[in-house]
Enzyme design. Sequence first.
Site, PDB file in Angstrom:
ATOM      1  N   GLU A 162      37.681  -3.244 -21.170  1.00 55.74           N
ATOM      2  CA  GLU A 162      38.599  -4.324 -21.541  1.00 55.74           C
ATOM      3  C   GLU A 162      38.386  -5.546 -20.662  1.00 55.74           C
ATOM      4  O   GLU A 162      39.314  -6.057 -20.017  1.00 55.74           O
ATOM      5  CB  GLU A 162      40.049  -3.841 -21.478  1.00 55.74           C
ATOM      6  CG  GLU A 162      40.373  -2.767 -22.506  1.00 55.74           C
ATOM      7  CD  GLU A 162      41.834  -2.368 -22.521  1.00 55.74           C
ATOM      8  OE1 GLU A 162      42.305  -1.870 -23.554  1.00 55.74           O
ATOM      9  OE2 GLU A 162      42.512  -2.552 -21.485  1.00 55.74           O
ATOM     10  N   GLU A 319      39.877   2.570 -28.543  1.00 53.87           N
ATOM     11  CA  GLU A 319      41.188   3.018 -28.074  1.00 53.87           C
ATOM     12  C   GLU A 319      42.261   2.650 -29.081  1.00 53.87           C
ATOM     13  O   GLU A 319      42.263   1.535 -29.616  1.00 53.87           O
ATOM     14  CB  GLU A 319      41.580   2.351 -26.750  1.00 53.87           C
ATOM     15  CG  GLU A 319      40.831   2.777 -25.519  1.00 53.87           C
ATOM     16  CD  GLU A 319      41.383   2.087 -24.277  1.00 53.87           C
ATOM     17  OE1 GLU A 319      42.572   1.689 -24.282  1.00 53.87           O
ATOM     18  OE2 GLU A 319      40.624   1.914 -23.307  1.00 53.87           O
TER      19      GLU A 319
END
Length: 686
Positions: A162, A319
């Site tokens: 991320e 995710e």
Amino acid sequence: MISTLLSQLRHGPDGDPTPRLAYGADYNPEQWPREVWEEDIRLMQEAGVNIVSVAIFSWARIQPTENEWDFGWLDEIMDLLHAGGIGVDLATATASPPPWLSTAQPEILPVTASGETLWPGARQHWRPTSPVFREHALRLVRKMAERYANHPALVAWHVSNELGCHNVYDYSDDAARAFRDWLRARYTTLDALNHAWGTAFWSQRYSDWEQILPPRLAASHPNPTQQLDFKRFSSDVLKDHLRAERDVLRELTPGVPVTTNFMVMGNTKGMNYADWAAEIDFVSNDHYVVPGPQDRDELSFSANLVSGIAGGRPWFLMEHSTSAVNWQPINVAKRPGDLARDSLVHVAHGADAVCFFQWRQSAAGAEKYHSAMVPHAGADSELFRAVAGLGQTLKTLAPVAGTEREPARVGIVFDWDSWWASEQDSHPTAQLSYRQEALDWYSALLALGIRADVVTTQTELDRYQVLITPVLHVMPAPLAKELTRYAENGGHLITTYFSGVVDENDHIWLGGYPGALRELLGIRIEEFGPLLDGETADVDLDGVDGAATGTLWTDRISVTDPAVEVLAHYRGGTYADRPAVTRRPTGQGSAAYVSTRLGTDGLTALLPKLLAPAGVHSELPDGARGSVELIVRRSADSRYLFLVNRTDETVPLAGVSGDLLVGRTDDDGTVVLAPRDVAVLRQPAL
């Protein structure tokens, strides 16, 4: 390259490779005693898991001190996963530096706009422009790649994690030096920069590059082009870090695909993912539902945009959550059916992998209340049974793997420069939400049962009969020319308030609004009419019963071309009887303008008029429109129709045909969608 990854995932103990949908999670074995690992492998096999991401936050475990390395535990878990038929998406482990590094080298820590240091204790406490951090991170990447280059479990590399989630904007001295280098490359000369930044205003003219700083905390509104360029720069330096890690991996493991997980969701806007996509071998994304009236529409919108970023090719859902998260003010558990529906909407929009954060719910740490595939309650739980059920469904959907999105007839353009620039300070209103306006158009199309693709400005626009460009605020001259060509050649353009207003330097297109689009639209606006909080504007939709309500914005429109058709008028107030929605025929197409925020309901009423010239209509049965979302993937010989129940009611789908892969039918063969259900049918290719 995602097909290469999938083909490496083992179907079973015999090792025969077969492309199929991937299924798994982030796996953090270092959080658990060694005796739990075998149970993890057994439960993964029971659930149908065939891939896990490992070592994402493992730097401190792998490198306990600067000159000490501990790979033994990682070697063992890689071996166990391979023996269990589970592939590994191996992270470079650079997401969060270990305590020894931030203690020895505190100059790697980010600095806020007000000069505060962001200290260790959470995650991502590193400057994207720090040469010290880069040196240590690439050393770790090289060690990882050298050690696991030939490990049979390795199917992909996962760069960092991320990127930019918590450190996208750093205002340190390292950032200032890097920003100046970036600006030199962009503008070459100070004269060009001074022109682009409009530094004649407020005595800001620069006479030396060293005078330039990031837009740190200032006495008033910082220079708007400086702010916009700093956003561009911040995205670019994170992209540069991605490239640096990727290049080491490609050097040492040239046959292993490389990805990193984007965060196309909600208001995560600091990273221009449309610009990043070409840097990786396949696109990956993380998405979490935020409860609200448009929560499932937003999920579909985000998944759709990821597909647009990926060019319609398959991508990887890295995710999402099995149930509640831990970081919202109130963390609500998912209802029965939500886990499968949320997952399959991503698959419908092109995801060839469905993965969760995380495999086993943590017993300690900041995310211990975040759901997982194996919850605190253990495998004897409704949640794990739902996880295993989804695994079976994904096996059934194996034929979908590798197929691409079938283009819709309507495209919604999403543009990062416009997102960044339209929401800056010192504008007509501080209430404008670029992403919300785009989502409202998407929700209205869903309500009408009409498929739409969410795409970027890099997309081939001519594939769409209708192109919607909400708040396309930043309009470089080449883009304005391309939109004009699109409409003249038969496309039907729809744009909105605050579009076409500035160029790439955030300079106003002079002569009246909407600037670069003024001639194409055949209208002229002298002044904007933003609305105060709670203030509304009634809009009569000509030829449509009832009225819509505008909020946020109005425009005082003057029609400059007699060919312009007025599709809606303001009913009262300052702009009573003035045009609110216009359309101008041009060439073989048209260009329409919507001057107020109508919201989902108002757009649902207006859209049939806007779509009529293109002949766009729903592909769903009458009774399913508004209740069901249709998404289509296709291969050379098959179409796969995903039918998603958007409601909490049972919906029959009379007249829908095909081989039913997932779902159920009633006694007469009609496909029936239970609340929050998904059906998948296979049809021959058109």
